[in-house]
Scaffold this active site. Structure first.
Site, PDB file in Angstrom:
ATOM      1  N   ARG A 108       0.856  -1.176   0.000  1.00 21.71           N
ATOM      2  CA  ARG A 108       0.000   0.000   0.000  1.00 21.71           C
ATOM      3  C   ARG A 108       0.895   1.228   0.000  1.00 21.71           C
ATOM      4  NH1 ARG A 108      -4.333   1.190   4.750  1.00 21.71           N
ATOM      5  NH2 ARG A 108      -2.452   1.774   5.864  1.00 21.71           N
ATOM      6  N   THR A 112      -0.450   7.626  -1.355  1.00 24.70           N
ATOM      7  CA  THR A 112      -1.755   7.563  -2.039  1.00 24.70           C
ATOM      8  C   THR A 112      -2.685   6.537  -1.394  1.00 24.70           C
ATOM      9  OG1 THR A 112      -1.035   5.794  -3.506  1.00 24.70           O
ATOM     10  CG2 THR A 112      -0.571   8.049  -4.219  1.00 24.70           C
ATOM     11  N   ASP A 204       1.041  -2.368  12.381  1.00 20.27           N
ATOM     12  CA  ASP A 204       1.431  -2.814  11.036  1.00 20.27           C
ATOM     13  C   ASP A 204       1.750  -4.324  11.073  1.00 20.27           C
ATOM     14  OD1 ASP A 204       2.996  -1.315   8.329  1.00 20.27           O
ATOM     15  OD2 ASP A 204       3.149  -3.464   8.722  1.00 20.27           O
ATOM     16  N   ASP A 207       5.219  -5.492   9.552  1.00 16.40           N
ATOM     17  CA  ASP A 207       6.355  -5.121  10.401  1.00 16.40           C
ATOM     18  C   ASP A 207       6.402  -5.976  11.663  1.00 16.40           C
ATOM     19  OD1 ASP A 207       7.285  -3.231   8.678  1.00 16.40           O
ATOM     20  OD2 ASP A 207       6.383  -1.524   9.717  1.00 16.40           O
TER      21      ASP A 207
END
Ligand code: PRP
Ligand code: URA
Length: 213
Positions: A108, A112, A204, A207
């Site tokens: 992603r 944007t 995340d 991560d």
């Protein structure tokens, strides 16, 4: 304005809810996080495959011949969205070892928030398989929707989407773009924050799985 009903299957099994709490906890390190993602994926796969067709076979027990059931020759495919979807693969294929695994690489874009494709390797007989797309997080739904479109463009006919945590925004997006795709989530959370992270979520997923950042 009328609010459309969200179509998503969530899981209230105590083991799933318990393990989910520990992957949400920011103190949980990468090793334990990976193990829990694997366990959650296996528990969810048990439910997601509940509608697999069965056929009767005959088997000789030490006592006598018996007519019992096995899964009918259904072809399955498991498609993790890289990178975080990789964390869910082992748990699922331990339950369904005959499944073929295809990979779609998407990330992603942080500016944007649009999905960018960087890798794709899929089973050649995609259209004959029941596919389960794996990604721990369904946030805006951009990545899931793009991956599903991608699979359909390559002939996929039967797709389920399985994630650990979904945001209402992501469910609505996939429901709208792909009404034929059933969504399974261990939990449906409250909302997205200004950076399109799920609240409360788990941070995340990539991560935390791979210890990056
Ligand atoms: C995360 C996650 C999903 C996506 C969800 O991946 O694993 O793929 O974001 O967000 P969306 O619903 O708004 O598209 P990310 O792009 O961080 O890549 P990674 O798996 O490589 O960490
Ligand atoms: N991707 C993640 O890994 N976590 C989120 O909360 C949203 C997108």
């Amino acid at each position: 304005m009328e609010r459309k009903e969200l179509r998503v299957n969530t899981f209230d099994h105590p083991l799933i809810q318990h393990k989910l709490t520990f992957i949400r906890d920011k103190r949980t390190g990468a090793k334990e996080f990976r193990e829990l993602v694997g366990e959650l994926s296996m528990l969810m796969a048990y439910e997601v495959t509940r509608d697999l067709p069965l056929e009767e076979v005959e088997v000789e027990t030490p006592i006598c011949a018996a007519r019992t059931k096995v899964i009918a020759g259904k072809k399955l495919g498991v498609i993790p969205i890289l990178r975080a979807g990789l964390g869910m693969v082992d748990g699922v294929i331990r339950l369904i070892p005959a499944a073929k695994v295809g990979h779609i690489g998407l990330y992603r874009d942080p500016e944007t928030l649009q999905p960018v494709e960087y890798y794709c390797k899929l089973p050649s007989d995609l259209g004959e398989r029941d596919l389960i797309v794996l990604d721990p997080m369904l946030a805006t739904g951009g990545s899931a929707s793009a991956a599903i479109s991608f699979l359909k463009e390559r002939g996929a006919q039967s797709i389920k989407f399985m994630c650990l945590i979904a945001a209402p925004e992501g469910v609505a997006r996939v429901n709208a773009d792909h009404p034929d795709v059933e969504i399974y989530a261990a939990a449906l959370d409250e909302r997205l924050n200004d950076h399109a992270y799920i609240v409360p979520g788990l941070g995340d997923a990539g991560d935390r799985l791979f210890g990056t950042r």
